[in-house]
Design a protein around this motif. Structure first.
Motif: not given
Length: 252
Positions: A165-173
């Motif tokens: 899941f973390e791999a698809r997160l943008d910097p804001q998330a």
């Protein structure tokens, strides 16, 4: 791991209650935050022995001298707990950035009371434990999703976990999750043991309240079982005993 203490709250009176009682538990969404200290002192008074002619009495409760805690997620609650000499529980499971400042204020400003001679801190902490670090990180993704959803107003049930899941997160998330879950301890038994030991050593917490929103209920129970097993093998910190000895020496 089971706590014999019972945590209670208050609610509005049912129709038919007398007006004096209505006024005593008048809490509503329009109350001023500045009224909170007075409200706490009032609630505490209901657990003292009832006085002759006292219009509102807690039944049961009067005379039981029930220990009162302040639960907070900011420095405001820390200041109140310190002033009243009460134990302080902090919601570091979702407000980690304020944890250390709140504890510092509480400990520096603490005034001994009839209930408590020394500062006493309970910290809430997210712990997701599994048989391995990878499995725990996978389970943790449910809480990560929930935290993001709550921050943007998409409230709902805890979602199922997602691989990587973390791999698809943008910097804001990522920033949102760091702000909300910065104190979370995630991993297998060894990682959890080390994480808890470091957290206790770093904060000097007297107690921990462990929480974990895990999608699969059986895996949630297993997570708590692992924490209990790890807890049984940990060495109890001696900060409070040392503080009590120092307080006694100061008195002498």
């Amino acid at each position: 791991m089971l706590d014999p203490r019972i945590h209670t709250g208050t609610s509005s009176p049912a129709p038919g209650s007398d007006q004096i009682t209505n006024q005593a538990i008048r809490r509503n969404l329009y109350g001023d935050v500045e009224d909170f200290p007075r409200d706490v002192v009032e609630v505490m008074s209901y657990f003292q022995p009832a006085q002759p002619g006292q219009a509102v009495q807690a039944v049961p409760g009067a005379g039981l001298e029930v220990p009162v805690w302040i639960l907070g997620s900011s420095t405001y609650g820390a200041q109140l707990a310190a002033y009243l000499g009460l134990p302080f529980a902090f919601a570091s499971h979702f407000a980690p950035a304020m944890m250390m400042p709140a504890m510092q204020i509480y400990r520096e400003r603490f005034r001994p009371s009839a209930q408590l001679a020394l500062p006493h801190v309970m910290l809430a902490v997210v712990v997701v434990a599994a048989e391995s670090d990878d499995k725990a990180r996978f389970l943790f993704s449910s809480l990560q999703q929930s935290s993001l959803n709550n921050r943007v107003g998409r409230r709902g049930r805890v979602p199922p976990p997602v691989v990587n899941f973390e791999a698809r997160l943008d910097p804001q998330a990522r920033a949102i999750l760091a702000d909300a879950l910065g104190c979370a301890i995630i991993g297998g038994p060894d990682t959890v043991r080390d994480g808890l030991d470091d957290f206790i050593r770093r904060t000097g917490a007297d107690e921990l309240m462990v929480t974990a929103n895990i999608f699969d209920h059986d895996k949630r129970k297993r997570s708590f079982e692992i924490v209990a097993e790890v807890h049984g093998g940990m060495r109890a910190p001696r900060r409070r005993e040392a503080a009590a000895d120092q307080a006694l020496e100061d008195q002498l």
